[in-house]
Design a protein around this motif. Structure first.
Motif, mmCIF file in Angstrom:
data_model
loop_
_atom_site.group_PDB
_atom_site.id
_atom_site.type_symbol
_atom_site.label_atom_id
_atom_site.label_comp_id
_atom_site.label_asym_id
_atom_site.label_seq_id
_atom_site.Cartn_x
_atom_site.Cartn_y
_atom_site.Cartn_z
ATOM 1 N N ASP A 39 0.951 -1.274 0.018
ATOM 2 C CA ASP A 39 -0.164 -0.130 0.246
ATOM 3 C C ASP A 39 0.753 1.333 0.097
ATOM 4 N N PHE A 40 1.939 1.277 0.883
ATOM 5 C CA PHE A 40 2.928 2.221 0.846
ATOM 6 C C PHE A 40 3.512 2.588 -0.445
ATOM 7 N N LEU A 41 4.091 1.593 -1.292
ATOM 8 C CA LEU A 41 4.576 1.585 -2.622
ATOM 9 C C LEU A 41 3.658 2.258 -3.524
ATOM 10 N N SER A 42 2.316 1.719 -3.368
ATOM 11 C CA SER A 42 1.313 2.081 -4.421
ATOM 12 C C SER A 42 0.960 3.255 -4.465
ATOM 13 N N SER A 43 0.972 4.041 -3.029
ATOM 14 C CA SER A 43 0.175 5.224 -2.814
ATOM 15 C C SER A 43 1.444 6.188 -2.818
ATOM 16 N N ASP A 44 2.029 6.350 -1.649
ATOM 17 C CA ASP A 44 2.898 7.484 -1.651
ATOM 18 C C ASP A 44 4.193 7.482 -2.548
ATOM 19 N N LEU A 45 4.443 6.132 -2.904
ATOM 20 C CA LEU A 45 5.842 5.985 -3.691
ATOM 21 C C LEU A 45 5.461 5.493 -5.010
ATOM 22 N N ASN A 46 4.246 5.596 -5.565
ATOM 23 C CA ASN A 46 3.915 5.050 -7.004
ATOM 24 C C ASN A 46 4.698 6.042 -7.845
ATOM 25 N N PRO A 47 5.158 5.237 -9.128
ATOM 26 C CA PRO A 47 5.984 5.791 -9.903
ATOM 27 C C PRO A 47 5.051 7.176 -10.613
ATOM 28 N N HIS A 48 3.919 7.543 -10.670
ATOM 29 C CA HIS A 48 3.228 8.721 -11.096
ATOM 30 C C HIS A 48 3.542 9.710 -10.023
ATOM 31 N N HIS A 49 3.488 9.268 -8.741
ATOM 32 C CA HIS A 49 3.700 10.376 -7.691
ATOM 33 C C HIS A 49 5.041 10.790 -8.004
ATOM 34 N N LEU A 50 6.046 9.938 -7.891
ATOM 35 C CA LEU A 50 7.314 10.244 -8.111
ATOM 36 C C LEU A 50 7.551 11.029 -9.370
ATOM 37 N N GLN A 51 7.191 10.817 -10.453
ATOM 38 C CA GLN A 51 7.447 11.469 -11.634
ATOM 39 C C GLN A 51 6.905 12.934 -11.536
ATOM 40 N N TYR A 52 5.747 13.062 -10.520
ATOM 41 C CA TYR A 52 5.186 14.402 -10.591
ATOM 42 C C TYR A 52 6.197 15.365 -9.785
ATOM 43 N N HIS A 53 6.673 14.765 -8.772
ATOM 44 C CA HIS A 53 7.934 15.472 -7.972
ATOM 45 C C HIS A 53 9.143 15.829 -8.823
ATOM 46 N N TRP A 54 9.448 14.828 -9.778
ATOM 47 C CA TRP A 54 10.737 15.010 -10.395
ATOM 48 C C TRP A 54 10.439 16.125 -11.326
ATOM 49 N N ASN A 55 8.922 16.327 -12.239
ATOM 50 C CA ASN A 55 8.638 17.393 -12.897
ATOM 51 C C ASN A 55 8.734 18.542 -12.102
ATOM 52 N N LYS A 56 8.365 18.594 -10.892
ATOM 53 C CA LYS A 56 8.337 19.906 -10.091
ATOM 54 C C LYS A 56 9.711 20.585 -9.714
ATOM 55 N N VAL A 57 10.415 19.442 -9.524
ATOM 56 C CA VAL A 57 12.067 20.049 -9.005
ATOM 57 C C VAL A 57 12.659 20.394 -10.304
ATOM 58 N N GLN A 58 12.447 19.755 -11.548
ATOM 59 C CA GLN A 58 12.939 20.296 -12.728
ATOM 60 C C GLN A 58 12.548 21.447 -13.050
ATOM 61 N N PHE A 59 11.178 21.700 -12.949
ATOM 62 C CA PHE A 59 10.624 23.104 -13.181
ATOM 63 C C PHE A 59 11.303 24.119 -12.267
ATOM 64 N N LEU A 60 11.310 23.826 -10.769
ATOM 65 C CA LEU A 60 12.011 24.802 -9.874
ATOM 66 C C LEU A 60 13.304 24.791 -10.070
ATOM 67 N N LYS A 61 13.922 24.253 -10.811
ATOM 68 C CA LYS A 61 15.428 24.618 -11.271
ATOM 69 C C LYS A 61 15.468 25.647 -12.357
ATOM 70 N N LYS A 62 14.418 25.493 -13.080
ATOM 71 C CA LYS A 62 14.475 26.943 -14.247
ATOM 72 C C LYS A 62 13.809 28.105 -13.481
ATOM 73 N N CYS A 63 13.315 28.301 -12.464
ATOM 74 C CA CYS A 63 12.617 29.325 -11.963
ATOM 75 C C CYS A 63 13.624 30.411 -11.432
ATOM 76 N N TYR A 64 13.222 31.442 -11.038
ATOM 77 C CA TYR A 64 13.961 32.736 -10.731
ATOM 78 C C TYR A 64 13.697 32.827 -9.230
ATOM 79 N N PHE A 65 14.726 32.995 -8.197
ATOM 80 C CA PHE A 65 14.534 33.094 -6.834
ATOM 81 C C PHE A 65 15.029 34.481 -6.433
#
Length: 322
Positions: A39-65
């Motif tokens: 349940d933990f692997l399929s909810s909190d750590l499911n591949p789609h969830h991790l990909q969402y965070h990867w996309n968010k981090v990659q976009f954050l690296k392009k932002c202006y701080f």
């Protein structure tokens, strides 16, 4: 002898149900614990969830701080010993401001590096835990349950830390931002520092186009961007090694979006880059969008109407000093 055999048979009959009960209990515990992990692997750590965070981090690296002050305005004494309400940037010590910006840049770099590291650990931990659950037998799984639950808790902690780091954080600095000259002997006002982000400008590939001697450039920005926001455009003539002509490039600042870039050569490739202009509070920016457009060789190839002179003046006017 018959009595002994009878006693052995009775003992065997009573042991078998107990062993069966123990096996059933072990299997129930195994399935319950295994389902917790799955349940933990399929909810909190499911591949789609991790990909969402990867996309968010990659976009954050392009932002202006940017650096944010709270409060932005403070009361200080002027030369006549009168209390005035001043913008903190107008009375800030330039050297101290640069030191605080360096702290903000360093914190941003550490934050982005930690986000990448946490995501890599989460992906690696998910893969190891998932593989372990699939190949491990009942007895081994139960005997190592304490180790497994520690793995789950550790990955859950990493995930919570990841989510917290995805938002810019406060800065803890000891520098006094306001110059003592403006304070006039008064105590330094309590000022808190934090970081916030702005999205990077990204070219609109449909609305950006080239004609014979000019191009129109348009980019996507924040939904409620200030009309006084400044943008820096870099224009470069694309050449190859076989060409003997010197390269051509210029940088200009504009406040209009879309904007017109004119005085270009027909039938040539131009590379355009757009970024937010530097400000007193910008602490970190590493990425900019780029687009390559080719001007038309002949006027008849233009499918867009040439801009009027008034429009050209409006879209090509330089940024004014504020």
């Amino acid at each position: 002898m018959a009595k002994v055999l009878h006693e052995n048979e009775t003992s065997s009959d009573s042991t078998a149900p107990r062993e069966e009960q123990d096996d059933n209990a072990s299997m129930e515990k195994y399935l319950r614990n295994k389902n917790l992990v799955l349940d933990f692997l399929s909810s909190d750590l499911n591949p789609h969830h991790l990909q969402y965070h990867w996309n968010k981090v990659q976009f954050l690296k392009k932002c202006y701080f940017y650096l944010k002050f709270q409060p932005r305005h403070v009361c200080v004494r002027d030369q006549n010993n009168m209390m005035i309400f001043a913008d903190i940037l107008q009375i800030a010590n330039p050297c101290q401001l640069q030191k605080i910006k360096k702290v903000g840049k360093k914190q941003t770099e550490i934050q982005l590096a930690l986000l990448t590291e946490l995501l890599e650990q989460l992906e690696r931990g998910r893969e190891e835990l998932s593989h372990y659950v699939q190949i491990c037998d009942v007895e081994t799984f139960l005997s190592q349950w304490d180790l497994n639950i520690k793995r789950v808790l550790k990955l859950s902690m990493f995930l919570n830390k990841l989510i917290a780091l995805e938002e810019p954080r406060k800065l803890h600095v000891k520098h006094s931002l306001v110059s003592q000259i403006h304070l006039g002997g008064a105590l330094h006002p309590p000022i808190s520092f934090s970081l916030y982000t702005k999205k990077p400008p990204i070219f609109d590939r449909i609305e950006s186009f080239a004609c014979q001697t000019w191009v129109q450039l348009k980019w996507f920005t924040e939904s409620q961007e200030s009309h006084l926001e400044r943008w820096q455009l870099e224009i470069k003539l694309v050449t190859d090694d076989s060409q003997t002509e010197p390269g051509y490039g210029r940088t200009q600042e504009v406040i209009s979006n879309p904007c017109i870039i004119d005085h270009l050569q027909p039938g040539r490739l131009y590379e355009f880059k757009v970024r937010r202009s530097d400000t007193h509070t910008l602490v970190y920016s590493q990425w900019h969008d780029c687009i390559v457009l080719k001007t038309k060789s002949h006027p008849v190839e233009d499918t867009k109407e040439a801009p009027s002179r008034s429009l050209m003046r409006r879209l090509t006017r330089p940024a004014v000093s504020l």
